[in-house]
Design a protein around this motif. Structure first.
Motif, PDB file in Angstrom:
ATOM      1  N   LEU A  97      33.010  48.810  65.663  1.00 45.97           N
ATOM      2  CA  LEU A  97      34.311  48.452  66.551  1.00 45.97           C
ATOM      3  C   LEU A  97      34.708  47.873  65.842  1.00 45.97           C
ATOM      4  O   LEU A  97      35.873  47.430  65.872  1.00 45.97           O
ATOM      5  N   VAL A  98      34.166  46.619  66.271  1.00 43.89           N
ATOM      6  CA  VAL A  98      34.429  44.976  66.460  1.00 43.89           C
ATOM      7  C   VAL A  98      34.960  44.847  65.053  1.00 43.89           C
ATOM      8  O   VAL A  98      35.073  44.250  64.377  1.00 43.89           O
ATOM      9  N   HIS A  99      34.409  45.375  63.821  1.00 41.68           N
ATOM     10  CA  HIS A  99      34.673  45.015  61.957  1.00 41.68           C
ATOM     11  C   HIS A  99      35.792  45.292  61.836  1.00 41.68           C
ATOM     12  O   HIS A  99      36.420  45.022  60.559  1.00 41.68           O
ATOM     13  N   ARG A 114      40.825  48.593  73.814  1.00 41.23           N
ATOM     14  CA  ARG A 114      41.977  47.748  74.575  1.00 41.23           C
ATOM     15  C   ARG A 114      41.426  46.446  74.970  1.00 41.23           C
ATOM     16  O   ARG A 114      41.287  45.442  74.495  1.00 41.23           O
ATOM     17  N   THR A 115      40.323  46.760  75.463  1.00 44.14           N
ATOM     18  CA  THR A 115      39.113  45.136  75.817  1.00 44.14           C
ATOM     19  C   THR A 115      39.253  44.439  74.446  1.00 44.14           C
ATOM     20  O   THR A 115      39.127  43.413  73.895  1.00 44.14           O
ATOM     21  N   LEU A 116      38.138  45.427  73.270  1.00 44.36           N
ATOM     22  CA  LEU A 116      37.769  44.768  72.403  1.00 44.36           C
ATOM     23  C   LEU A 116      39.007  44.301  71.563  1.00 44.36           C
ATOM     24  O   LEU A 116      38.647  43.048  70.784  1.00 44.36           O
ATOM     25  N   GLU A 123      40.910  42.486  72.822  1.00 43.69           N
ATOM     26  CA  GLU A 123      41.225  41.248  73.538  1.00 43.69           C
ATOM     27  C   GLU A 123      40.315  40.290  73.528  1.00 43.69           C
ATOM     28  O   GLU A 123      41.010  38.801  73.335  1.00 43.69           O
ATOM     29  N   GLU A 124      39.150  41.322  72.956  1.00 38.01           N
ATOM     30  CA  GLU A 124      38.321  40.065  72.194  1.00 38.01           C
ATOM     31  C   GLU A 124      38.696  38.927  71.390  1.00 38.01           C
ATOM     32  O   GLU A 124      38.424  38.064  70.982  1.00 38.01           O
ATOM     33  N   VAL A 125      38.796  40.606  70.285  1.00 40.22           N
ATOM     34  CA  VAL A 125      39.214  39.456  68.582  1.00 40.22           C
ATOM     35  C   VAL A 125      40.939  39.356  68.622  1.00 40.22           C
ATOM     36  O   VAL A 125      41.112  38.903  67.956  1.00 40.22           O
ATOM     37  N   ALA A 126      41.646  38.708  69.876  1.00 39.41           N
ATOM     38  CA  ALA A 126      42.960  38.137  69.856  1.00 39.41           C
ATOM     39  C   ALA A 126      43.698  39.016  68.877  1.00 39.41           C
ATOM     40  O   ALA A 126      44.928  38.006  68.035  1.00 39.41           O
ATOM     41  N   SER A 127      43.798  40.427  69.244  1.00 34.11           N
ATOM     42  CA  SER A 127      44.714  41.375  68.211  1.00 34.11           C
ATOM     43  C   SER A 127      45.915  41.972  69.419  1.00 34.11           C
ATOM     44  O   SER A 127      45.276  42.626  70.433  1.00 34.11           O
ATOM     45  N   ALA A 128      47.299  42.188  68.916  1.00 36.71           N
ATOM     46  CA  ALA A 128      48.043  42.557  69.320  1.00 36.71           C
ATOM     47  C   ALA A 128      48.161  43.898  69.104  1.00 36.71           C
ATOM     48  O   ALA A 128      48.662  44.190  67.959  1.00 36.71           O
ATOM     49  N   GLN A 129      47.902  45.159  69.405  1.00 32.84           N
ATOM     50  CA  GLN A 129      48.537  46.807  69.291  1.00 32.84           C
ATOM     51  C   GLN A 129      49.975  46.717  68.956  1.00 32.84           C
ATOM     52  O   GLN A 129      50.667  46.546  70.423  1.00 32.84           O
ATOM     53  N   MET A 130      50.686  47.410  68.137  1.00 34.34           N
ATOM     54  CA  MET A 130      51.739  47.754  68.198  1.00 34.34           C
ATOM     55  C   MET A 130      51.487  49.495  68.444  1.00 34.34           C
ATOM     56  O   MET A 130      51.324  50.140  67.448  1.00 34.34           O
ATOM     57  N   ARG A 131      53.069  49.673  69.361  1.00 39.92           N
ATOM     58  CA  ARG A 131      52.650  50.630  69.839  1.00 39.92           C
ATOM     59  C   ARG A 131      53.637  51.517  68.757  1.00 39.92           C
ATOM     60  O   ARG A 131      55.039  50.939  68.059  1.00 39.92           O
ATOM     61  N   TYR A 132      54.063  53.379  68.313  1.00 39.14           N
ATOM     62  CA  TYR A 132      54.338  53.817  67.476  1.00 39.14           C
ATOM     63  C   TYR A 132      55.346  54.264  68.739  1.00 39.14           C
ATOM     64  O   TYR A 132      54.946  55.493  70.101  1.00 39.14           O
ATOM     65  N   TYR A 133      57.105  54.000  68.302  1.00 41.84           N
ATOM     66  CA  TYR A 133      57.730  54.329  69.656  1.00 41.84           C
ATOM     67  C   TYR A 133      59.147  55.181  68.952  1.00 41.84           C
ATOM     68  O   TYR A 133      59.268  55.001  67.721  1.00 41.84           O
TER      69      TYR A 133
END
Length: 328
Positions: free
Chosen positions: A73-75, A111-113, A115-125
């Motif tokens: 998952l981290v990969h 979500r926790t992972l 944050e660990e890899v400093a990635s922001a998730q873009m939501r589908y609106y």
């Protein structure tokens, strides 16, 4: 402590919730300053309800089962940081078979992972529009650069068609920049896939449809205008900088980029086409579900569909490809 939650973290969560007091106490910013935490951390802990915390404590095996796949998952997230939790779950299921945890547990874990890899998730609106059944189809072209096809990075061009009432979607693919001929061909594919056509199609001010606009006086692309007139639908051009009037398909373009194409590697162009077709059928048309043409939920009567299918035979520029059709 169970589930990977330390005693210190447990105490901090309760302290944050006590200070916030369901919105009656300190603000998120004030809590952040009081405890020396980032506002994002405060928000994360405030979103955690007591049931979720209890589940994590009572059943730590859920987290441990996902830990077995943590490296994979981290990969994925390092290589494709904008992948949604839903798509990550599909990829994990394809790899291991039965998922080792519930959808909610996977969402929290991802979500926790992230944050660990400093990635922001873009939501589908996707805004909700008040549409009349059987009237409108929203159309928008898009492109995605850097897609790996046969080991080479290429730009994929596509057009998204969304029926405004039922939200049934079709995605037409092209492997070179769109011109009028290709744009018309993809319309033919989409309308045959839908099994008919609505009263109007909505576009932005793309040169494929509108050559010039001045004080809402439009100069249309003559070739495309002739096609639309012959096929039997009206052209509705949105005003510039007005994404709300075409919200469904604007969101659809993002959905295709992020959920369908992003994070995928393809052997060749046929592999791309098959993948997009499978995605439209298995993913895009199941959220939310829609019925086939001629049913009440699509807003068109059976007679209307038969009439519009007959009109399609008048197309000025028939497609060279085999026209997609809805599965029976």
């Amino acid at each position: 402590m169970a589930g990977g939650m330390s005693v210190k973290e447990w105490v901090v969560i309760h302290k944050i919730k006590a200070l916030h007091d369901n919105g009656k106490g300190l603000s998120i910013r004030a809590i952040s300053q009081e405890l020396g935490l980032s506002r994002n951390t405060v928000r994360k802990y405030l979103r955690m309800n007591e049931n979720a915390i209890s589940e994590q404590i009572e059943d730590p095996s859920r987290t441990k089962r996902l830990d077995d796949h943590r490296d994979y998952l981290v990969h994925l997230l390092k290589k494709f940081p904008k992948l949604s939790a839903v798509k990550i779950a599909r990829k994990l299921q394809a790899k291991v078979g039965e998922l080792p945890a519930s959808d909610r547990s996977i969402r929290r874990y991802v979500r926790t992972l992230k944050e660990e890899v400093a990635s922001a998730q873009m939501r589908y609106y996707e805004p909700i529009l008040d549409d009349v059944p059987g009237v409108q189809c929203q159309v928008d072209p898009g492109e995605l650069r850097g897609v790996l096809i046969g080991g080479e990075e290429r730009t994929l061009h596509f057009v998204v068609f969304v029926l405004s009432y039922s939200r049934l979607m079709y995605v037409g693919m092209a492997f070179r920049p769109l011109d009028t001929q290709t744009f018309i061909q993809l319309h033919d594919e989409a309308l045959r896939y839908f099994g008919g056509l609505p009263e109007e199609c909505v576009y932005d001010l793309t040169k494929l449809v509108v050559i010039n606009e001045q004080y809402r006086e439009l100069t249309l692309n003559q070739r495309f205008h002739e096609y639309a007139t012959t096929a039997g639908f009206r052209i509705h051009a949105c005003e510039g900088y007005d994404p709300e009037s075409k919200g469904k398909v604007e969101a659809g373009v993002k959905y295709v980029k992020q959920d369908c194409l992003y994070g995928e590697v393809f052997r060749d162009s046929e592999h791309v086409r098959q993948h997009v077709q499978d995605w439209v059928e298995s993913v895009a048309t199941t959220a939310p579900p829609v019925n086939r043409p001629g049913s009440a939920s699509n807003g068109m009567s059976e007679n209307t569909w038969k009439l519009t299918c007959h009109q399609l035979a008048c197309s000025l520029w028939p497609t060279r490809h085999v026209e997609p059709t809805r599965p029976t």
